[in-house]
Enzyme design. Structure first.
Site, short mmCIF file in Angstrom:
data_model
loop_
_atom_site.label_atom_id
_atom_site.label_comp_id
_atom_site.label_asym_id
_atom_site.label_seq_id
_atom_site.Cartn_x
_atom_site.Cartn_y
_atom_site.Cartn_z
N ASN A 114 1.08 -1.09 -0.22
CA ASN A 114 0.02 0.46 -0.05
C ASN A 114 0.13 0.98 -0.33
OD1 ASN A 114 -0.37 2.09 2.56
ND2 ASN A 114 0.04 -0.26 3.09
N PHE A 118 -0.99 8.23 4.49
CA PHE A 118 -2.83 8.61 5.92
C PHE A 118 -3.37 9.53 5.34
CE2 PHE A 118 1.56 9.97 8.60
CZ PHE A 118 1.71 8.44 9.34
N SER A 178 5.65 5.17 8.62
CA SER A 178 5.18 5.00 7.59
C SER A 178 6.11 5.80 5.78
CB SER A 178 4.00 6.02 6.60
OG SER A 178 3.51 5.52 5.92
N ASN A 180 4.75 5.65 3.40
CA ASN A 180 4.04 6.63 2.13
C ASN A 180 4.06 8.11 1.89
OD1 ASN A 180 3.35 3.85 1.29
ND2 ASN A 180 2.39 3.90 2.47
N THR A 181 5.03 8.77 3.57
CA THR A 181 4.57 10.17 3.32
C THR A 181 5.76 10.99 3.50
OG1 THR A 181 2.78 10.19 4.68
CG2 THR A 181 4.38 12.37 5.28
N LYS A 220 6.42 3.46 17.05
CA LYS A 220 6.27 2.58 15.76
C LYS A 220 7.89 2.69 14.59
CE LYS A 220 2.85 0.32 13.69
NZ LYS A 220 1.29 0.07 12.82
N ASN A 249 6.20 -0.63 10.87
CA ASN A 249 4.93 -0.74 10.03
C ASN A 249 5.25 -1.28 8.47
OD1 ASN A 249 3.94 1.34 8.94
ND2 ASN A 249 4.27 2.93 10.30
#
Length: 341
Positions: A114, A118, A178, A180-181, A220, A249
């Site tokens: 994925n 966020f 994460s 993805n940021t 995390k 994560n």
């Protein structure tokens, strides 16, 4: 689970797997909300109860952040028997996330990729949902920064979220891992971590006095950290006396998949292929942080066997996500059955 509910769940899962993963996720949650009254309370032996970072959990198995980002399905998911549910990741302002498609199944590997980014309705929405929810398990909230907030000002977003969720959360997870940021993972390095955690801990002291309650703070971490990076992170966690670590994560290392995914499917890997990396991180954290430091194990827990392996590596609690997406509530029952035995 009642016979009718179990039959409906078994019938629905193969149908949902034929749909776009994100659409299937949304439809599955909407359906769960409708059939929630069919689920009787899950019978859990009292011997599985565990106390961790000052909170009492009915058993070790919870739901990881990302499944219910906005708290819209907290009661429905809670009815399945999770001991704790982590909502979010939430940001101060609502944001749409990355362009679609942004979630991909790797069914032969029990995995997902994925790059959601966020996507959430903002912290105020989550707080409004929490205020009305009836779920009596442990409520965690994962907080992050908006994508357009400069990394140098990231602490402002984390503090804004902490202030809003503090009266409603049982614990707060600080998501600095994460993939993805953009640049978010830089916050796991010493300077970024000191800035974020130091600011949050200072703010928590003020909030603790205001609300007369102490809400645990956890961080995390990513599964892609090198041993020396993880060792430095563990040192910072110990030095600021954080309450716990969530490991891990999603991973940007897609080389464990055969064949490698298409470039269009880049993002964070979760599911069974992630489990060895997650166990490695948990094991090192346990060695670095000592026998009593709370660790939540997450990443690749798709069976009772992988759950036991994460606990053996040093996790106190577990969280599931991709395994739950593939197997549904049966995974919770399998893990609890194995732990009871």
């Amino acid at each position: 689970m009642s016979g009718a509910a179990a039959a409906m769940a078994r019938a629905a899962l193969p149908l949902l797997r034929r749909l776009d993963p994100e659409l299937a996720h949304d439809l599955g949650l909407a359906a769960l909300k409708c059939v929630r009254p069919l689920w009787p309370p899950l019978s859990v032996p009292a011997t599985l109860a565990i106390r961790c970072f000052g909170l009492q959990f009915s058993h070790p198995v919870g739901l990881a952040a990302g499944f219910d980002k906005n708290g819209d399905y907290l009661d429905a998911l809670g009815a399945l028997g999770f001991s704790h549910i982590e909502l979010g990741t939430v940001t101060p302002r609502p944001q749409a996330g990355n362009p679609k498609p942004r979630m991909f199944r790797i069914p032969g590997s029990e995995a997902l990729i994925n790059r959601m980014g966020f996507n959430n309705k903002g912290v105020d929405h989550v707080v409004s949902r929490l205020a009305r929810a009836r779920y009596r398990g442990i409520r965690g909230i994962s907080i992050g920064k908006n994508f357009d907030t400069p990394i140098e000002n990231a602490q402002d977003d984390y503090v804004a979220c902490l202030r809003k969720v503090y009266p409603h959360a049982d614990y707060v997870a600080v998501n600095v891992s994460s993939p993805n940021t953009e640049r978010l993972r830089e916050l796991q390095a010493r300077d970024g971590l000191q800035r974020i955690l130091g600011t949050l801990l200072e703010e928590r002291l003020a909030l603790q006095q205001r609300y007369a309650r102490r809400v645990p703070l956890l961080v995390k971490v990513a599964p892609d950290l090198r041993p020396e990076q993880l060792s430095a992170l563990a040192h910072e966690v110990r030095s600021v006396q954080l309450d716990g670590v969530i490991a891990t994560n999603t991973s940007t290392d897609l080389s464990v998949l055969e064949p490698p995914p298409a470039t269009a499917q880049r993002g964070g890997l979760s599911g069974a292929p992630l489990h060895p990396a997650s166990v490695r991180i948990i094991s090192q954290l346990r060695a670095e942080l000592g026998p009593d430091f709370p660790i939540i194990g997450v990443g690749g827990i798709v069976s009772a066997e992988s759950a036991r392996a994460s606990l053996s590596a040093g996790a106190n609690l577990l969280q599931i996500y991709t395994g739950f997406a593939y197997r549904g509530a049966a995974l919770i029952e399998d893990i609890l059955g194995a732990l009871s035995a």
